[in-house]
Enzyme design. Structure first.
Site, PDB file in Angstrom:
ATOM      1  N   ASP A 204       0.663  -0.923   0.077  1.00  0.00           N
ATOM      2  CA  ASP A 204      -0.124  -0.310   0.381  1.00  0.00           C
ATOM      3  C   ASP A 204       1.131   1.593  -0.456  1.00  0.00           C
ATOM      4  O   ASP A 204       1.599   1.512   1.060  1.00  0.00           O
ATOM      5  CB  ASP A 204      -0.936  -0.045   1.574  1.00  0.00           C
ATOM      6  CG  ASP A 204      -1.776   1.430   1.144  1.00  0.00           C
ATOM      7  OD1 ASP A 204      -1.989   2.207   0.583  1.00  0.00           O
ATOM      8  OD2 ASP A 204      -3.294   0.957   2.183  1.00  0.00           O
ATOM      9  N   HIS A 205       1.141   2.060  -1.192  1.00  0.00           N
ATOM     10  CA  HIS A 205       2.382   2.675  -1.511  1.00  0.00           C
ATOM     11  C   HIS A 205       2.161   3.878  -0.793  1.00  0.00           C
ATOM     12  O   HIS A 205       2.966   4.368   0.121  1.00  0.00           O
ATOM     13  CB  HIS A 205       2.824   3.363  -2.790  1.00  0.00           C
ATOM     14  CG  HIS A 205       0.989   4.202  -3.319  1.00  0.00           C
ATOM     15  ND1 HIS A 205       0.217   3.907  -3.947  1.00  0.00           N
ATOM     16  CD2 HIS A 205       0.576   5.280  -3.039  1.00  0.00           C
ATOM     17  CE1 HIS A 205      -0.577   4.583  -3.781  1.00  0.00           C
ATOM     18  NE2 HIS A 205      -0.103   5.435  -3.624  1.00  0.00           N
ATOM     19  N   HIS A 267      -6.165   2.331   0.998  1.00  0.00           N
ATOM     20  CA  HIS A 267      -5.391   3.590   1.931  1.00  0.00           C
ATOM     21  C   HIS A 267      -6.183   4.190   2.646  1.00  0.00           C
ATOM     22  O   HIS A 267      -5.353   4.782   4.164  1.00  0.00           O
ATOM     23  CB  HIS A 267      -5.175   4.686   0.451  1.00  0.00           C
ATOM     24  CG  HIS A 267      -5.026   4.009  -0.853  1.00  0.00           C
ATOM     25  ND1 HIS A 267      -3.712   3.266  -0.569  1.00  0.00           N
ATOM     26  CD2 HIS A 267      -4.911   4.477  -2.551  1.00  0.00           C
ATOM     27  CE1 HIS A 267      -3.160   3.281  -2.040  1.00  0.00           C
ATOM     28  NE2 HIS A 267      -4.000   3.615  -2.828  1.00  0.00           N
TER      29      HIS A 267
END
Length: 513
Positions: A204-205, A267
């Site tokens: 999950d950047h 996110h």
């Protein structure tokens, strides 16, 4: 025995517990499946170079590309070179490039091609011999989710998923992690049937961004904020991820997925967990994950869903001075597409700290501007010494964590207006990363790829987090499926009217970042 040891002092240059010292990955390789894709070219390859440029990769590091293209090692090296030149964060240095490129290899093949994976196994064995990668290999699946099972099965069949002795094998998976709870469980079962959970890294950047990690520092390194971080003082929390771009050219990925699955499930619920979690015993991965799981387990949708959620689809409008089309006029989208490009939900966390505090999560395309922020909006003071005219320009106090693009923190509070009368209005106290620190922040993928190679899972969601997030979102998606077509909103605005109504009913408003 040294004098330092005799006196009980530890040399910080030798002490592995000193977190100020950078950690350098050991001998290893990174295999990228889907190496011809946009993510690999824009993010992954530049991140690898930037890590090398910062001295965080070992001399024995190797990068292996796997794709259908008829390339040799030199062709692959040119592709990496172009990607680095176009997208790397740090300056290009010829000496760094020459050392890094010595470890480039390319394997041609399809995901269902046994011979190609056998060749990959041979290539990695050769790298162990020639480059000293020591049997340590990470497999980055930058591929559509439907290809995950095939690639995992091939890695198992070819023996690449099995480690021996002290070496390791790890798999990196890009979102989406399923499209609902049932599919997420199926995907987890497939992946964990090949790799143990401690070898699975779900990217999950957003969790790799400096400002997201700073939430932990802000909360737990400062006594200033801790007493205020609860329902005693916080009225509500807004978590927003807004984009000003449309979806032209992305229909193949986005149509049928929608904003809630694309952003809220991963996110925004991860950001909620970091904001609402209790202080962990330590920053060890298991302790952090345990606290996040507690929060997600206690998170509930605010009912009824038809009044406490909103969804929309952007129509034509203006983005700045440019006229832009609506979603159904974008390439690849059907005229009757019901894919939402805006989603908002209201949830609450059933815990002693947060009881009664709503968390509002929203995301959308073609909104007023690109911004991601977390805003803790505080309860209004009773203003007993003031009459209404003195505070009519005063809003609510707020602590705003700006995740992107202008990374930093803003504290909004009331201050007296200069003059002979008593008037109070909002002012901002602002902290900016760019002004406070001389070193630029690493890209999220730099941090995350390094953590994979180090075996540091703190920033990666585990099975339970993924499944709990779907458990929260699934009822919302089911309710929307029964409602039919989403509302339309004009491009360049801040979402559909239903989103405004969702807040107005409870006497609140969305922030305009």
């Amino acid at each position: 025995m040294t004098a330092a040891t005799d006196t009980g002092w530890a040399n910080p240059l030798r002490d592995s517990r000193d977190k100020r010292l950078p950690r350098i990955a050991g001998p290893c390789s990174l295999v990228i499946f889907g190496v011809t894709g946009d993510l690999a070219k824009r993010k992954l390859m530049p991140a690898v170079y930037d890590l090398a440029n910062r001295g965080l990769l070992p001399p024995s590091f190797a990068l292996v590309g796997f794709a259908r293209r008829d390339w040799d090692n030199q062709d692959f090296g040119q592709v990496v070179h172009d990607a680095v030149r176009d997208h790397s964060r740090t300056p290009f240095r010829e000496d760094v490039w020459e050392r890094l490129s010595e470890g480039f290899r390319f394997v041609q093949g399809a995901f269902d091609d046994d011979a190609a994976f056998d060749q990959l196994a041979t290539t990695l064995a050769d790298l162990d011999e020639q480059r000293g990668t020591d049997g340590n290999h990470a497999f980055y699946l930058s591929v559509p989710p439907k290809a995950f099972p095939t690639v995992c099965e091939q890695l198992q069949r070819s023996g690449l998923a099995q480690h021996t002795g002290d070496n390791w094998r790890r798999v990196v998976i890009e979102k989406p992690f399923g499209h609902d709870l049932a599919s997420a469980k199926e995907l987890n079962a497939v992946v964990n049937g090949v790799f143990p959970e401690d070898s699975v890294f779900r990217i999950d950047h957003y969790l790799g961004k400096e400002t997201v990690q700073n939430i932990l520092a802000l909360r737990f390194a400062n006594q200033l904020f801790d007493p205020l971080w609860s329902s005693h003082y916080v009225d509500h929390v807004q978590i927003t991820m807004a984009e000003d771009i449309g979806l032209g050219g992305r229909a193949g990925y986005y149509d049928g997925i929608g904003a809630a699955r694309d952003v809220i499930q991963n996110h925004l619920l991860q950001l909620l967990a970091l904001v609402a979690m209790e202080e962990p015993v330590s920053f060890e991965p298991r302790e952090l994950q345990a606290e996040k799981i507690k929060v997600l387990s206690a998170t509930r949708n605010i009912l009824p869903l038809e009044l406490n959620t909103a969804r929309g689809q952007y129509g034509p409008g203006w983005q700045g001075s440019q006229s832009v089309p609506g979603l159904v006029d974008e390439e690849g989208f059907a005229a009757d597409s019901i894919t939402e490009t805006f989603a908002a939900i209201a949830v609450e966390v059933d815990s002693r700290r947060w009881a009664g505090v709503p968390f509002y999560l929203r995301t959308g395309k073609r909104l007023g501007r690109r911004v991601t922020e977390i805003a803790l909006v505080f309860k209004k003071a009773p203003h007993l010494p003031f009459d209404k005219t003195m505070t009519e320009e005063l809003g609510e106090n707020a602590l705003v964590i700006r995740v992107q693009p202008d990374e930093g923190i803003t504290l909004r509070f009331g201050s007296k207006v200069p003059g002979s009368s008593m008037q109070v209005r909002d002012v901002n106290m602002d902290f900016s990363y760019g002004q406070a620190f001389t070193e630029s922040s690493p890209e999220a993928y730099e941090r995350l790829i390094l953590d994979v190679l180090l075996g540091e899972p703190s920033l990666f969601p585990v099975n339970a987090e993924v499944e709990l997030s779907w458990k929260i979102l699934d009822p919302v998606l089911q309710a929307w499926a029964e409602q039919g077509t989403p509302d339309t909103y004009e491009s360049g605005m801040w979402g559909p009217r239903s989103a405004e109504d969702m807040m107005t009913r409870v006497g609140r408003v969305w922030r305009r970042p």
